[in-house]
Design an enzyme around this catalytic site. Sequence first.
Site, PDB file in Angstrom:
ATOM      1  N   ARG A 172       0.826  -1.371  -0.046  1.00  0.00           N
ATOM      2  CA  ARG A 172      -0.043   0.056  -0.074  1.00  0.00           C
ATOM      3  C   ARG A 172       1.025   1.274   0.055  1.00  0.00           C
ATOM      4  O   ARG A 172       0.779   2.206  -0.869  1.00  0.00           O
ATOM      5  CB  ARG A 172      -1.012  -0.053   1.042  1.00  0.00           C
ATOM      6  CG  ARG A 172      -1.871  -1.078   1.329  1.00  0.00           C
ATOM      7  CD  ARG A 172      -2.891  -0.873   2.177  1.00  0.00           C
ATOM      8  NE  ARG A 172      -3.768  -2.352   2.435  1.00  0.00           N
ATOM      9  CZ  ARG A 172      -4.965  -2.534   3.038  1.00  0.00           C
ATOM     10  NH1 ARG A 172      -5.753  -1.144   3.357  1.00  0.00           N
ATOM     11  NH2 ARG A 172      -5.440  -3.632   3.091  1.00  0.00           N
ATOM     12  N   ASP A 184      -3.622 -16.028  -2.349  1.00  0.00           N
ATOM     13  CA  ASP A 184      -3.859 -15.571  -3.660  1.00  0.00           C
ATOM     14  C   ASP A 184      -2.720 -14.806  -4.383  1.00  0.00           C
ATOM     15  O   ASP A 184      -2.395 -15.402  -5.473  1.00  0.00           O
ATOM     16  CB  ASP A 184      -5.193 -14.196  -3.547  1.00  0.00           C
ATOM     17  CG  ASP A 184      -4.766 -13.403  -2.350  1.00  0.00           C
ATOM     18  OD1 ASP A 184      -3.726 -13.645  -1.452  1.00  0.00           O
ATOM     19  OD2 ASP A 184      -5.735 -12.517  -2.091  1.00  0.00           O
ATOM     20  N   GLU A 192     -11.764  -7.295  -6.618  1.00  0.00           N
ATOM     21  CA  GLU A 192     -11.291  -8.323  -7.573  1.00  0.00           C
ATOM     22  C   GLU A 192     -12.248  -8.593  -8.707  1.00  0.00           C
ATOM     23  O   GLU A 192     -11.518  -8.978  -9.683  1.00  0.00           O
ATOM     24  CB  GLU A 192     -11.148  -9.787  -6.615  1.00  0.00           C
ATOM     25  CG  GLU A 192      -9.827  -9.744  -5.508  1.00  0.00           C
ATOM     26  CD  GLU A 192     -10.149  -8.765  -4.341  1.00  0.00           C
ATOM     27  OE1 GLU A 192      -9.153  -8.487  -3.611  1.00  0.00           O
ATOM     28  OE2 GLU A 192     -11.503  -8.263  -3.901  1.00  0.00           O
TER      29      GLU A 192
END
Length: 569
Positions: free
Chosen positions: A160, A289, A465
């Site tokens: 981030r 993921d 997503e």
Amino acid sequence: MAEPQIRKQKRGKAQPTKSEAGPQKEQTVIQGKEQDGDWQKHTTLLSFILLAGGIAFAYLVPITQLYADIPKRDAVVSAFKHAWLAYERDAMGDDEYHPIAKKGSNLSHAGGIGYTVVDSIDTMLVMGLQEEYSRARDWVANKMSVDRDDKFSTFETTIRVIGGLLSAYHLSSEDPIYLEKAVDLADRILPAFDTPSGLPQTMVNLATGEGIANTEFPGLVTTAEVATLQLEFRYLSHLTGKEIYWQKVENVMRVIKAARLPHGLASIFMNVESGQYETSAIRLGARGDSFYEYLLKQYIQTNDSEFVYREMYDNAMDAIHKHIIQISGHSKMTYTAELIPERDPNGEVSWRLVPKQDHLACFFGGSLMLGATKAGATVKRVSVPPRADELSEFGKRDWQTGVDLVKTCLDTHDTTTGLSPEVVHFRIPSDGMEGNPMAPTDWYIKGAQAGAFPPYDARYMLRPETVESLFIAYRLTGDPRYREYGWKIFQSIEKHCRVETGGYATVVNVDEVPARLEDKMETFLMSETLKYLYLLFDDSSVLPLDKYVFNTEAHPLPIFKPMIATGFT
């Protein structure tokens, strides 16, 4: 077992079911789902055009540029301003925002480091919001401090904050303030890598530079987290010439490759001391993921020059198709399952396949389509849409699976609100629901008894997503229906998540109207969800996929030719 609720009954004779997921018993279900027949027709047609009729289509109508849908693109800009201006008014500089209470909060008792500000800056640059950008830049230059004597997530801070700073540096024509801040933060994170294996600790104290072990799972680190720092640290090394950033994250990949399990998949935990996988769940959702995402993106980032990542990606995709990809019994929906380890009294481990898919896994459809045009292509530059002769057999397989997974994730938006839940389960013959007239046909949200507070699985957290995959799918095909689906999702966010006084909030139950809201606006709304929606409707010359790679927080970083040779094979 709670009675599942059904909104639609499919007409016609149901197809016979067959076991795709292995033996297990799912206990409590609620809110059954049905696939839309029109989307089934679309998937079949799209697959035919791209992989059967795509040769004629690509030759006769070559797509060289996709033009902006300006009204829809501008509507997304208005939504971003609705979110940003509320945050700026009530919580400027705080890590997180609570729009209903109109206040901010920080991830540390020592103070925040501006997660929301830095996560949002490149979106402002992409959208051309110069006034908002100027104020945000001023905050970064004059008020941002990462000298906080408390623990911060190594992973979240990297994707981030470092990711956001590096993207802002590039998009601002290399404003030095962003690189200066990124270097300072990265130097504070580097000690987290000082472990026997070289896998970084889960947390790091930004003031003392001390890596802090995972207290929830002692001795372990999350595979996705340690393998999702590479794009950011490698690009920082490219910019500064400091090889230490590159070496630290490349060593992580070397350790992971050496620890490869026989089936080729990655368990969600690794041992920070030994660098070996710990027997634990295998999935494409939480904690797994972005490991798979970054295998492909590391190969793309350095202009397809590091074949070791192509090899690791190809091996992982083969294993996923062999063990994780499943087809539902009734409507033949493609989905990703989970493998759960179980140990018998003799200590032998077996794997139980659970038909559960996180919303987080919906990145994978677009990722597979992108991978088909990169790792699965027979030519350097594929057409839009790809011609059948431009993809290898593996590329065609991955493309088709990607298209099918995008469709499944769109189907999970078939809720009362039009928003997708955090987790869905799929029907299998052994789930104990056969013969129940209220049983869902294909998928459902596993829930509590009637009258209880909605389960965690039922919420929509402003996640990106599905729209991430729609953006990629549209850029690779030019099919306008991907824009249509994205617009429907955007309208649902506007209708059910929007807080009138400013900002957006989490929906507690996607099948309840009027929607109950939880007072939190995730930073990835402005970093990812609204950015991907904006790019879906913008001109394809903006951040083209052959020149940029997006980190897992949607921060675009330029593709470059590496000056450092890959240190392992």
